[in-house]
Design an enzyme around this catalytic site. Structure first.
Site, mmCIF file in Angstrom:
data_model
loop_
_atom_site.group_PDB
_atom_site.id
_atom_site.type_symbol
_atom_site.label_atom_id
_atom_site.label_comp_id
_atom_site.label_asym_id
_atom_site.label_seq_id
_atom_site.Cartn_x
_atom_site.Cartn_y
_atom_site.Cartn_z
ATOM 1 N N GLY A 42 0.805 -1.219 0.000
ATOM 2 C CA GLY A 42 0.000 0.000 0.000
ATOM 3 C C GLY A 42 0.833 1.262 0.000
ATOM 4 C CG LEU A 44 -1.174 1.738 -3.842
ATOM 5 C CD1 LEU A 44 -2.346 1.365 -4.762
ATOM 6 C CD2 LEU A 44 -0.156 0.601 -3.790
ATOM 7 N N GLY A 47 5.142 4.059 -9.048
ATOM 8 C CA GLY A 47 5.847 2.786 -9.263
ATOM 9 C C GLY A 47 4.883 1.619 -9.181
ATOM 10 C CG HIS A 48 3.023 0.675 -5.417
ATOM 11 N ND1 HIS A 48 3.166 1.759 -4.576
ATOM 12 C CD2 HIS A 48 3.675 -0.350 -4.810
ATOM 13 C CE1 HIS A 48 3.864 1.401 -3.510
ATOM 14 N NE2 HIS A 48 4.191 0.136 -3.625
ATOM 15 C CD GLN A 72 7.625 -7.708 3.841
ATOM 16 O OE1 GLN A 72 6.904 -8.596 3.410
ATOM 17 N NE2 GLN A 72 8.061 -6.728 3.057
ATOM 18 N N GLY A 161 8.598 -5.244 -8.974
ATOM 19 C CA GLY A 161 9.434 -4.139 -9.429
ATOM 20 C C GLY A 161 10.922 -4.459 -9.311
ATOM 21 C CB VAL A 190 8.443 4.307 -11.640
ATOM 22 C CG1 VAL A 190 7.859 5.666 -11.976
ATOM 23 C CG2 VAL A 190 7.827 3.234 -12.534
ATOM 24 C CB SER A 199 10.552 4.293 -1.933
ATOM 25 O OG SER A 199 10.368 3.730 -0.647
HETATM 26 P P1 AMP Z 1 5.995 -2.417 -1.743
HETATM 27 O O1 AMP Z 1 4.640 -1.849 -1.560
HETATM 28 O O2 AMP Z 1 7.101 -1.473 -1.395
HETATM 29 O O3 AMP Z 1 6.142 -3.776 -1.100
HETATM 30 O O4 AMP Z 1 6.158 -2.660 -3.290
HETATM 31 C C1 AMP Z 1 5.251 -3.447 -4.012
HETATM 32 C C2 AMP Z 1 5.797 -3.719 -5.391
HETATM 33 O O5 AMP Z 1 6.006 -2.485 -6.065
HETATM 34 C C3 AMP Z 1 7.166 -4.440 -5.366
HETATM 35 O O6 AMP Z 1 7.206 -5.400 -6.402
HETATM 36 C C4 AMP Z 1 8.124 -3.313 -5.606
HETATM 37 O O7 AMP Z 1 9.338 -3.726 -6.195
HETATM 38 C C5 AMP Z 1 7.331 -2.441 -6.566
HETATM 39 N N1 AMP Z 1 7.843 -1.068 -6.563
HETATM 40 C C6 AMP Z 1 8.018 -0.260 -5.490
HETATM 41 N N2 AMP Z 1 8.562 0.926 -5.863
HETATM 42 C C7 AMP Z 1 8.742 0.839 -7.203
HETATM 43 C C8 AMP Z 1 9.289 1.735 -8.192
HETATM 44 N N3 AMP Z 1 9.759 2.947 -7.863
HETATM 45 N N4 AMP Z 1 9.324 1.313 -9.462
HETATM 46 C C9 AMP Z 1 8.856 0.087 -9.805
HETATM 47 N N5 AMP Z 1 8.348 -0.801 -8.938
HETATM 48 C C10 AMP Z 1 8.286 -0.430 -7.650
#
Ligand code: AMP
Length: 294
Positions: A42, A44, A47-48, A72, A161, A190, A199
């Site tokens: 979440g 979001l 990137g997401h 984690q 990602g 992204v 992030s």
């Molecule tokens: P998270 O919510 O941080 O666990 O991320 C969920 C998914 O989004 C994971 O597969 C991440 O690698 C991907 N993700 C997070 N930030 C980015 C970004 N800046 N560009 C591409 N994918 C991303």
């Protein structure tokens, strides 16, 4: 619960129990559709959404998940204060054309308590170094929740990602080693206009740290360019990059390393593909990034 989006007219259905996912999945299965899955925690951002749009383009049905997985997080990490923005996430997912989101409680995911859950131990060569070294248990937490989510959702494809490059390697290997019939699809990182990788944790950055943060990508780029052009050997390029970052006040370098981009094994000389990975703390905020020479 259904969210209507006034702009696109799209609706993202909220599935808050495993039973609700089963019903949704059963309907998709009946019509022979290809289900694409995007797991997230979440908060979001673009990137997401890029992962979700790619899933939308490649699959008949798209399901995302939002679950801040306690397994984690280390005891001193940010589980409690991790940003939780469900209502706006839902709006964004509707606009990105996500059909459904699995949004379980901790009780739904770990009914017997998270401590007693059966763990999935990832390949140690991939999981014990770099992130795994600085965050012990992190990849076991990731592998366990991803395996559970895969078994609940039963997707044909899952989108991850490259931003979390080591995680992508761990998950790809998990799927291969356990013969999971799921295609793991990598999606490029992204970035903000100044190069900072997007992030959910970027919201923690203070003004000063925000200005410093793009230096990680800048350094990765110059290390990659120096090694790829042959101007410096791989080791010289890494050493120069480490020195650049270590002298920066307010930045605590944890690692700057290179690995083979396919096998994730250590490399001594530059080869294709090579991935350069960095982790650093800016005050209390820990950031990771990477760049791939292909
Ligand atoms: P998270 O919510 O941080 O666990 O991320 C969920 C998914 O989004 C994971 O597969 C991440 O690698 C991907 N993700 C997070 N930030 C980015 C970004 N800046 N560009 C591409 N994918 C991303």
């Amino acid at each position: 619960m259904i969210s209507d989006n006034a702009v696109s007219g799209a609706k993202t259905q909220v599935l808050d129990s495993i039973e609700a996912v089963r019903v949704w999945r059963h309907n998709a299965m009946k019509s022979g559709e290809r289900v694409g899955f995007v797991p997230t925690m979440g908060a979001l951002h673009e990137g997401h959404l890029t992962l979700m749009r790619q899933a939308r383009a490649e699959c008949d049905r798209v399901v995302a998940s939002i679950f801040v997985n306690p397994l984690q997080f280390g005891p001193k990490e940010d589980f409690g204060r991790y940003p939780r923005t469900f209502e706006s996430d839902l709006q964004m997912m509707s606009q990105a054309g996500v059909d459904a989101v699995f949004f379980p409680s901790e009780q739904e995911m770990y009914p017997d308590g998270r401590e007693s859950v059966t763990r999935v131990v990832p390949n140690p060569e991939l999981a014990d170094c770099l992130e795994g070294h600085f965050r012990p248990g992190f990849f076991t937490g990731v592998a366990t929740v991803v395996a559970k989510l895969f078994n609940i959702i039963l997707p044909e494809a899952a989108f991850f990602g490259e931003k979390d490059y080591q995680q992508l390697q761990v998950v790809s290997r998990l799927a291969r080693d356990l013969n999971l019939p799921i295609q793991i699809v990598p999606v490029k990182t992204v970035r903000e206009l100044d190069g900072l990788a997007m992030s959910s944790r970027n919201v923690y950055l203070g003004e000063e740290q925000r200005l410093l943060a793009p230096l990680l990508y800048k350094t990765l780029t110059s290390v990659k360019d120096a090694a790829q052009s042959g101007k410096l050997s791989l080791q010289e390029a890494l050493e120069r990059g480490r020195n650049e970052l270590m002298v920066m006040p307010g930045l605590e370098l944890q690692y700057l390393e290179a690995r083979n981009g396919d096998t994730f094994l250590a490399v001594t000389d530059f080869e294709l593909p090579t991935v350069f990975l960095v982790a650093a703390k800016l005050k209390e905020v820990r950031l990771i990034d990477n760049i791939v020479a292909r």
